[in-house]
Every structure is written in C-alpha cells, then in structure tokens.
Design an enzyme around this catalytic site. Structure first.
Site, short mmCIF file in Angstrom:
data_model
loop_
_atom_site.label_atom_id
_atom_site.label_comp_id
_atom_site.label_asym_id
_atom_site.label_seq_id
_atom_site.Cartn_x
_atom_site.Cartn_y
_atom_site.Cartn_z
N HIS A 23 6.62 -0.06 8.60
CA HIS A 23 7.71 0.90 8.34
C HIS A 23 8.96 0.50 9.13
CE1 HIS A 23 4.28 3.95 7.56
NE2 HIS A 23 4.89 3.83 6.40
N LYS A 47 -1.91 16.59 1.63
CA LYS A 47 -2.59 15.41 2.18
C LYS A 47 -3.27 15.77 3.48
CE LYS A 47 0.10 11.71 0.13
NZ LYS A 47 1.04 10.64 0.39
N ARG A 96 4.85 -3.53 -0.76
CA ARG A 96 3.91 -4.52 -0.21
C ARG A 96 3.28 -5.33 -1.35
NH1 ARG A 96 1.06 0.02 3.23
NH2 ARG A 96 1.83 1.07 1.39
N SER A 134 -0.79 2.66 7.14
CA SER A 134 -1.16 3.72 8.08
C SER A 134 -2.66 3.98 8.03
CB SER A 134 -0.41 5.02 7.74
OG SER A 134 0.97 4.81 7.79
P1 ADP Z 1 3.75 7.64 1.14
O1 ADP Z 1 2.69 8.65 1.34
O2 ADP Z 1 4.99 8.16 0.51
O3 ADP Z 1 3.27 6.35 0.50
P2 ADP Z 1 3.93 6.17 3.62
O4 ADP Z 1 4.34 6.73 4.92
O5 ADP Z 1 2.53 5.63 3.53
O6 ADP Z 1 4.22 7.32 2.61
O7 ADP Z 1 4.91 5.02 3.17
C1 ADP Z 1 6.29 5.22 3.00
C2 ADP Z 1 6.89 4.00 2.35
O8 ADP Z 1 6.73 2.87 3.20
C3 ADP Z 1 6.28 3.59 1.01
O9 ADP Z 1 7.30 3.08 0.20
C4 ADP Z 1 5.31 2.51 1.39
O10 ADP Z 1 5.07 1.63 0.32
C5 ADP Z 1 6.07 1.83 2.51
N1 ADP Z 1 5.22 1.12 3.46
C6 ADP Z 1 4.15 1.57 4.15
N2 ADP Z 1 3.61 0.60 4.93
C7 ADP Z 1 4.38 -0.51 4.72
C8 ADP Z 1 4.35 -1.86 5.18
N3 ADP Z 1 3.39 -2.30 6.00
N4 ADP Z 1 5.29 -2.69 4.75
C9 ADP Z 1 6.22 -2.26 3.87
N5 ADP Z 1 6.32 -1.04 3.37
C10 ADP Z 1 5.41 -0.16 3.79
#
Ligand code: ADP
Length: 172
Positions: A23, A47, A96, A134
């Site tokens: 992130h 969630k 990703r 995450s």
């Molecule tokens: P959501 O529940 O909306 O997917 P996240 O917090 O998991 O929320 O992710 C928010 C955004 O960050 C999403 O667009 C996700 O694809 C992106 N994201 C999460 N981890 C990574 C990573 N390691 N590299 C790039 N983008 C990421």
C-alpha cells in the site's frame, strides 16, 4: 523515490486491515502523479477485520505521517457518496497479479455507472510487492512468522499486541 505530484487530488480507498508496504508503495507512486493523496479507510462493517475501523485509521495515520502531501480519513457508506460530497473525482487503486483484475474491473465499471464523473487510475507496485496482501501478512503473523519486512513498524507492533490479546484470551 519521487516527491512531487502535479495533477491535483486523488483518493486511495481500501480496507487497510492492516496497511502494508505494498500500500505504501502505491501511495508514494500516486504522490508522484498527484499533489495530494487522500487515503480513505472504509469502515466495511460486513468484513471481518482484524483491526477495528478506529484502529485502522489510527495505524494508517501513523504509518504515513512522514510522507508529505498524504492524508488519511475514515469513511462509511458508498465511495461515490464521499466523492460527490467532496468534489474529488479521481480514485487510485493498486493492481497486483492477475487476481486483482476481475474485481477491480467490476468495481470500476459499477462506480462509473453510478457516478460518471469518476475516473480510476491503476498503479502497479514494485515487483517485490506483487504477491503481498494484508491477508497474507495476518496469516503469517498468526502462524508465528515475522512480518517486519512486509509492513511499517507501527503495524508490526500492533499485530504483536493483537496476538498477545488473542493468546491471553485463549488461555483463559
Ligand atoms: P480492498 O478491501 O478495497 O481490496 P485493500 O486494503 O485490501 O482494500 O486494498 C486497497 C487497494 O490496494 C486495492 O486496490 C488493492 O488492490 C491494493 N493493494 C493491496 N495490496 C497491494 C500490494 N501489495 N501492491 C499493490 N496494491 C495493493
């Protein structure tokens, strides 16, 4: 890395349960494009999150405190309602491996249908973050592994605190 954004403000929404270095990488890249990046932590009551809404907002704020031009706030409800209220029309998402594509595609088209002025910008992380999520971080931590290289310091500390609470709870 880069320091200066040039094209106004964007939001970066997500659950951030918890925020990872993946992130952070997206945030820094977004900051290269935009003069201000507003991280929006979704309440997502549906969630089953490890960290509460308040905790997730506090942890993100601490993790980004040294990055200039980046702010964080929590939001509840639909993303487009937040955008309508604030007048912000650009949404950044991270992309990703192929696994993100299907969901992001649907999410973008649905939001666009509901609110045509919105524009999505997809940012690819550095390759070391391609398989970082995450949920993987939580899984490793709960199985007793070290997560320090995948998350900001504050997250490592907060996960350890949670683990201690779970352990104490399971003993009693
Ligand atoms: P959501 O529940 O909306 O997917 P996240 O917090 O998991 O929320 O992710 C928010 C955004 O960050 C999403 O667009 C996700 O694809 C992106 N994201 C999460 N981890 C990574 C990573 N390691 N590299 C790039 N983008 C990421």
């Amino acid at each position: 890395m880069h320091t200066e954004g040039k094209i106004g403000i964007c939001v970066y929404p997500g659950t951030f349960d918890p925020i990872t270095n993946g992130h952070i990488d997206i945030i820094k890249r977004a900051r290269y494009l935009f003069s201000k990046v507003k991280i929006l932590v979704a309440r997502d009551a549906d969630k089953n999150t490890l960290f509460s809404f308040t905790e997730r907002v506090r942890i993100v704020k601490t993790a980004i405190s040294s990055i200039e031009g980046v702010e964080c706030e929590g939001f509840d409800g639909l993303l487009i309602d937040y955008l309508k209220r604030t007048g912000i029309t650009i949404v950044v998402r991270g992309l990703r491996a192929v696994s993100d594509f299907d969901y992001e595609f649907q999410f973008t088209l649905m939001n666009r249908k509901l609110y045509p002025p919105v524009e999505f910008v997809f940012v690819m992380p550095g390759e070391e973050y391609f398989f970082l999520s995450s949920s993987l971080v939580k899984e490793i931590a709960f199985l007793g592994g070290e997560v320090g290289e995948f998350v900001p310091k504050i997250v490592e500390e907060e996960i350890k605190k949670k683990l201690r609470i779970y352990e104490a709870h399971n003993k009693s």
